[in-house]
Design a protein around this motif. Structure first.
Motif, PDB file in Angstrom:
ATOM      1  N   GLY A 146       0.797  -1.218   0.000  1.00 24.02           N
ATOM      2  CA  GLY A 146       0.000   0.000   0.000  1.00 24.02           C
ATOM      3  C   GLY A 146       0.827   1.264   0.000  1.00 24.02           C
ATOM      4  O   GLY A 146       0.604   2.179  -0.799  1.00 24.02           O
ATOM      5  N   THR A 147       1.835   1.332   0.899  1.00 22.14           N
ATOM      6  CA  THR A 147       2.638   2.542   1.028  1.00 22.14           C
ATOM      7  C   THR A 147       3.861   2.534   0.123  1.00 22.14           C
ATOM      8  O   THR A 147       4.129   3.506  -0.578  1.00 22.14           O
ATOM      9  CB  THR A 147       3.085   2.723   2.491  1.00 22.14           C
ATOM     10  OG1 THR A 147       1.931   2.766   3.332  1.00 22.14           O
ATOM     11  CG2 THR A 147       3.875   4.001   2.666  1.00 22.14           C
ATOM     12  N   GLY A 148       4.625   1.427   0.124  1.00 24.20           N
ATOM     13  CA  GLY A 148       5.879   1.404  -0.610  1.00 24.20           C
ATOM     14  C   GLY A 148       5.736   1.249  -2.100  1.00 24.20           C
ATOM     15  O   GLY A 148       6.466   1.892  -2.867  1.00 24.20           O
ATOM     16  N   PRO A 153      -1.631   4.554   1.028  1.00 23.40           N
ATOM     17  CA  PRO A 153      -1.906   3.668   2.169  1.00 23.40           C
ATOM     18  C   PRO A 153      -3.351   3.212   2.247  1.00 23.40           C
ATOM     19  O   PRO A 153      -3.623   2.090   2.693  1.00 23.40           O
ATOM     20  CB  PRO A 153      -1.525   4.530   3.379  1.00 23.40           C
ATOM     21  CG  PRO A 153      -0.567   5.546   2.843  1.00 23.40           C
ATOM     22  CD  PRO A 153      -1.014   5.822   1.435  1.00 23.40           C
ATOM     23  N   GLN A 154      -4.309   4.057   1.814  1.00 17.00           N
ATOM     24  CA  GLN A 154      -5.711   3.665   1.918  1.00 17.00           C
ATOM     25  C   GLN A 154      -6.025   2.454   1.039  1.00 17.00           C
ATOM     26  O   GLN A 154      -6.911   1.660   1.366  1.00 17.00           O
ATOM     27  CB  GLN A 154      -6.632   4.840   1.544  1.00 17.00           C
ATOM     28  CG  GLN A 154      -6.544   5.296   0.108  1.00 17.00           C
ATOM     29  CD  GLN A 154      -5.464   6.344  -0.097  1.00 17.00           C
ATOM     30  OE1 GLN A 154      -4.547   6.461   0.732  1.00 17.00           O
ATOM     31  NE2 GLN A 154      -5.571   7.122  -1.155  1.00 17.00           N
ATOM     32  N   LEU A 158      -7.843  -1.304   1.925  1.00 16.82           N
ATOM     33  CA  LEU A 158      -8.861  -1.956   1.093  1.00 16.82           C
ATOM     34  C   LEU A 158      -8.433  -3.372   0.722  1.00 16.82           C
ATOM     35  O   LEU A 158      -9.230  -4.319   0.823  1.00 16.82           O
ATOM     36  CB  LEU A 158      -9.118  -1.127  -0.164  1.00 16.82           C
ATOM     37  CG  LEU A 158     -10.035  -1.776  -1.205  1.00 16.82           C
ATOM     38  CD1 LEU A 158     -11.435  -1.959  -0.642  1.00 16.82           C
ATOM     39  CD2 LEU A 158     -10.078  -0.936  -2.483  1.00 16.82           C
ATOM     40  N   LEU A 159      -7.179  -3.524   0.286  1.00 17.11           N
ATOM     41  CA  LEU A 159      -6.677  -4.847  -0.080  1.00 17.11           C
ATOM     42  C   LEU A 159      -6.694  -5.797   1.113  1.00 17.11           C
ATOM     43  O   LEU A 159      -7.008  -6.990   0.970  1.00 17.11           O
ATOM     44  CB  LEU A 159      -5.261  -4.736  -0.639  1.00 17.11           C
ATOM     45  CG  LEU A 159      -5.110  -4.055  -2.003  1.00 17.11           C
ATOM     46  CD1 LEU A 159      -3.637  -3.903  -2.368  1.00 17.11           C
ATOM     47  CD2 LEU A 159      -5.843  -4.836  -3.092  1.00 17.11           C
ATOM     48  N   VAL A 348     -15.388   2.768  -3.417  1.00 19.10           N
ATOM     49  CA  VAL A 348     -14.384   3.251  -2.470  1.00 19.10           C
ATOM     50  C   VAL A 348     -13.616   4.429  -3.055  1.00 19.10           C
ATOM     51  O   VAL A 348     -13.365   5.429  -2.366  1.00 19.10           O
ATOM     52  CB  VAL A 348     -13.419   2.108  -2.085  1.00 19.10           C
ATOM     53  CG1 VAL A 348     -12.234   2.646  -1.295  1.00 19.10           C
ATOM     54  CG2 VAL A 348     -14.154   1.051  -1.279  1.00 19.10           C
ATOM     55  N   SER A 349     -13.235   4.347  -4.323  1.00 17.84           N
ATOM     56  CA  SER A 349     -12.489   5.443  -4.944  1.00 17.84           C
ATOM     57  C   SER A 349     -13.345   6.696  -5.070  1.00 17.84           C
ATOM     58  O   SER A 349     -12.829   7.818  -5.025  1.00 17.84           O
ATOM     59  CB  SER A 349     -11.980   5.018  -6.322  1.00 17.84           C
ATOM     60  OG  SER A 349     -13.071   4.698  -7.183  1.00 17.84           O
TER      61      SER A 349
END
Length: 409
Positions: A146-148, A153-154, A158-159, A348-349
């Motif tokens: 998510g972040t890297g 991150p959001q 979700l994943l 979600v998006s």
């Protein structure tokens, strides 16, 4: 009967020859192009040392200690209605499920194997729990992916929600429509849970859980020093095995994408074989839409790769867990994850601010290395976050278990 005995040696010879020939061809491929193989090994080693090792080692050690101190049995008493009603498994399996969801593979299989060796689970139940608790580490999904990799991150949250939800849905689906295999094991009658249920059914559920934990700790009987040493030794051995799998499949993926399967997308081959390499490949590939990319990534996380599957199966040899059943569970988990991600991404998006593309168009570079390095510097916060996830899962499952238990009466 004599005919069957005559067939088995010949089939064993053919399988030995095929495996040997495959290993010989792999060695030839590596020798013919040593530089790409060395780079693949080095990248896999960094991945294991910077991400997998620090994320899993503390929690594997803690899981071993908590099982010895009876936490698994106490949580099993709390989650008994949920596990029996939804998954048709013993209540003690609730701890195995929470371990897999919190620490990731192969921690769930290790927990199931440990409880089976202690005589707390039947072989069939332990094998099915290992398949049920086979989840990706939340830190890998949230921090690394998510972040890297995706820089949002959001999307990692979700994943993770889709990963957990689709895995539980796949397990419920199998138990709902599948025919359970008959067990040849003797019914386990010495567990703390069965004793509590038969002798102390009138007591409150919290008291019964505490009694189950105390009795399990007494049966274990190891001092804290001995327990800590054995827990660290076993956890390090597990992680060394995990690292070996990652290194081997990194080389295998590089060889297959360079020679026989070069016409296929790299993320397809790595997605089948090794999940960490697949996540990096999928995140750096261009897709026709963000929805498709996330759905493919979610499906790959659910499939987990042959490498992770072998890690869990290697710990469950004593239970007779078949690769056939395990792969059916993984395929169903992958299918549900793909579909749910497609259904959820647009709503979600639409709720999020802006619509920045989630995928990267260049390979992971120095920024990703800095992200993985932060695993070591942020190790205390990672452990705290995993502990928080564990407690939240226990609380959520306990609420569901109480709700189900009341409706059963």
């Amino acid at each position: 009967m004599n005919h069957d005995k005559a067939i088995k040696p010949s089939s064993g010879i053919w399988s030995t020859l095929l495996v040997g020939a495959f290993a010989f061809l792999l060695v030839l491929a590596v020798v013919s192009a040593p530089e790409p193989a060395f780079k693949a090994t080095l990248e896999a080693l960094k991945l294991w040392w910077n991400i997998v090792f620090p994320a899993l080692l503390p929690f594997l050690v803690l899981v071993e200690i908590l099982i010895a101190y009876g936490w698994a049995h106490g949580v099993g008493v709390l989650l008994d209605p949920l596990m029996k009603k939804i998954f048709k498994l013993p209540g003690t399996g609730g701890w195995v499920l929470i371990t897999g969801m919190t620490a990731g593979f192969p921690a769930g299989a290790q927990a199931a194997s440990g409880m089976y060796k202690q005589g707390e689970l039947q072989a069939m139940d332990a094998g099915r729990l290992a398949a049920l608790s086979h989840f990706c580490n939340p830190m890998t999904i949230l921090v690394v992916i998510g972040t890297g990799l995706l820089h949002q991150p959001q999307i990692g949250y979700l994943l993770l929600i889709v990963h957990w939800g689709s895995g539980l849905l796949a397990a419920w689906f199998i138990r709902l429509f599948g025919k359970p295999a008959p067990s040849t094991d003797k019914q386990v009658s010495t567990t703390a849970y069965n004793k509590v249920r038969s002798k102390q059914a009138q007591r409150s559920i919290l008291m019964r859980a505490a009694t189950a934990a105390r009795d399990a700790h007494r049966r274990d009987g190891r001092s804290f020093g001995k327990l800590l040493g054995e827990s660290v030794t076993r956890s390090v051995q597990t992680l060394m095995m995990t690292g070996g799998y990652i290194l081997f499949f990194a080389i295998l993926t590089r060889v297959l994408t360079s020679y026989p399967l070069s016409q296929f997308p790299p993320y397809l081959v790595s997605g089948i074989l090794e999940i960490h390499l697949a996540a990096q490949s999928i995140s750096s590939s261009a897709f026709s839409s963000v929805t498709l990319q996330l759905a493919v990534l979610s499906a790959a996380l659910a499939w987990s790769g042959v490498s992770a599957q072998l890690q869990s199966l290697s710990m469950m040899r004593e239970t007779g867990l078949s690769w056939h059943f395990f792969m059916i569970k993984r395929a169903l988990h992958s299918f549900f994850a793909f579909v749910i991600t497609i259904l959820l991404w647009k709503p979600v998006s639409a709720l999020s601010e802006g619509h920045v593309p989630a995928f990267r168009t260049e390979p992971l570079t120095h920024g990703g290395a800095d992200t993985t390095y932060s695993f070591w510097s942020g190790l205390p916060s990672i452990i705290q976050f995993q502990a928080l996830i564990c407690l939240l899962l226990i609380a959520a499952f306990w609420v569901c278990s109480r709700f189900i238990g009341r409706h059963d009466h």
